[in-house]
Design a protein around this motif. Structure first.
Motif, PDB file in Angstrom:
ATOM      1  N   ARG A 167      14.260  20.445   5.277  1.00  0.00           N
ATOM      2  CA  ARG A 167      14.496  19.383   4.381  1.00  0.00           C
ATOM      3  C   ARG A 167      16.107  19.495   4.322  1.00  0.00           C
ATOM      4  N   GLU A 168      16.861  20.308   4.397  1.00  0.00           N
ATOM      5  CA  GLU A 168      18.168  20.110   4.444  1.00  0.00           C
ATOM      6  C   GLU A 168      18.597  19.378   5.538  1.00  0.00           C
ATOM      7  N   LEU A 169      18.168  19.823   6.809  1.00  0.00           N
ATOM      8  CA  LEU A 169      18.180  19.213   7.998  1.00  0.00           C
ATOM      9  C   LEU A 169      18.189  17.453   7.988  1.00  0.00           C
ATOM     10  N   HIS A 170      17.035  17.410   7.442  1.00  0.00           N
ATOM     11  CA  HIS A 170      16.781  15.673   7.041  1.00  0.00           C
ATOM     12  C   HIS A 170      17.881  15.164   6.087  1.00  0.00           C
ATOM     13  N   GLU A 171      18.144  16.027   5.169  1.00  0.00           N
ATOM     14  CA  GLU A 171      19.109  15.413   4.206  1.00  0.00           C
ATOM     15  C   GLU A 171      20.405  15.233   4.960  1.00  0.00           C
ATOM     16  N   VAL A 172      21.037  16.177   5.771  1.00  0.00           N
ATOM     17  CA  VAL A 172      22.226  16.110   6.584  1.00  0.00           C
ATOM     18  C   VAL A 172      22.105  15.016   7.394  1.00  0.00           C
ATOM     19  N   ASN A 173      21.051  14.723   7.977  1.00  0.00           N
ATOM     20  CA  ASN A 173      20.742  13.589   8.964  1.00  0.00           C
ATOM     21  C   ASN A 173      21.002  12.294   8.314  1.00  0.00           C
ATOM     22  N   GLY A 174      20.342  12.247   7.098  1.00  0.00           N
ATOM     23  CA  GLY A 174      20.548  10.873   6.257  1.00  0.00           C
ATOM     24  C   GLY A 174      22.007  10.907   5.750  1.00  0.00           C
ATOM     25  N   CYS A 175      22.877  12.012   5.585  1.00  0.00           N
ATOM     26  CA  CYS A 175      24.147  11.558   5.143  1.00  0.00           C
ATOM     27  C   CYS A 175      25.058  11.212   6.261  1.00  0.00           C
ATOM     28  N   GLU A 212      32.258  13.523   8.046  1.00  0.00           N
ATOM     29  CA  GLU A 212      31.248  13.463   9.115  1.00  0.00           C
ATOM     30  C   GLU A 212      31.368  14.640   9.726  1.00  0.00           C
ATOM     31  N   ARG A 213      32.540  15.031  10.103  1.00  0.00           N
ATOM     32  CA  ARG A 213      32.741  16.242  10.929  1.00  0.00           C
ATOM     33  C   ARG A 213      32.018  17.612  10.456  1.00  0.00           C
ATOM     34  N   GLU A 214      32.345  17.648   8.729  1.00  0.00           N
ATOM     35  CA  GLU A 214      31.421  18.796   8.287  1.00  0.00           C
ATOM     36  C   GLU A 214      30.057  18.656   8.285  1.00  0.00           C
ATOM     37  N   TYR A 215      29.535  17.395   8.001  1.00  0.00           N
ATOM     38  CA  TYR A 215      28.131  17.326   8.151  1.00  0.00           C
ATOM     39  C   TYR A 215      27.756  17.742   9.584  1.00  0.00           C
ATOM     40  N   ARG A 216      28.275  17.172  10.799  1.00  0.00           N
ATOM     41  CA  ARG A 216      28.004  17.587  12.155  1.00  0.00           C
ATOM     42  C   ARG A 216      28.092  19.107  12.297  1.00  0.00           C
ATOM     43  N   THR A 217      28.789  19.785  11.816  1.00  0.00           N
ATOM     44  CA  THR A 217      28.911  21.095  11.803  1.00  0.00           C
ATOM     45  C   THR A 217      27.722  21.739  11.146  1.00  0.00           C
ATOM     46  N   ARG A 218      27.422  21.238  10.027  1.00  0.00           N
ATOM     47  CA  ARG A 218      26.213  21.743   9.324  1.00  0.00           C
ATOM     48  C   ARG A 218      24.779  21.527  10.017  1.00  0.00           C
TER      49      ARG A 218
END
Length: 75
Positions: free
Chosen positions: A11-19, A57-63
């Motif tokens: 779920r977190e990965l899907h949320e990160v992808n959406g962000c 965007e960099r932070e979310y890509r890292t996550r």
């Protein structure tokens, strides 16, 4: 790790992808506005906003990468 935890990570990965999709759209729109800006102060403000979006965007890509790596090690 239990099945529920894996589900939470998915779920977190899907949320990160959406962000990331949202940030891509915002970055594209602000970049267009920056290209159209005539006023120096408007350009500076838009550059600051773009810089902030790029940092997020960099932070979310890292996550995203961390979550993908974790999933790969769990498979």
């Amino acid at each position: 790790m239990s099945g529920a935890s894996m589900s939470d990570q998915e779920r977190e990965l899907h949320e990160v992808n959406g962000c990331l999709e949202l940030l891509f759209t915002l970055r594209s729109e602000f970049a267009q506005w920056l290209g159209e800006a005539r006023d120096g102060s408007a350009r500076e403000a838009l550059e600051n906003v773009l810089g902030h979006i790029e940092a997020l965007e960099r932070e979310y890509r890292t996550r995203q990468n961390e979550l993908r790596e974790h999933q790969a090690t769990r498979s």
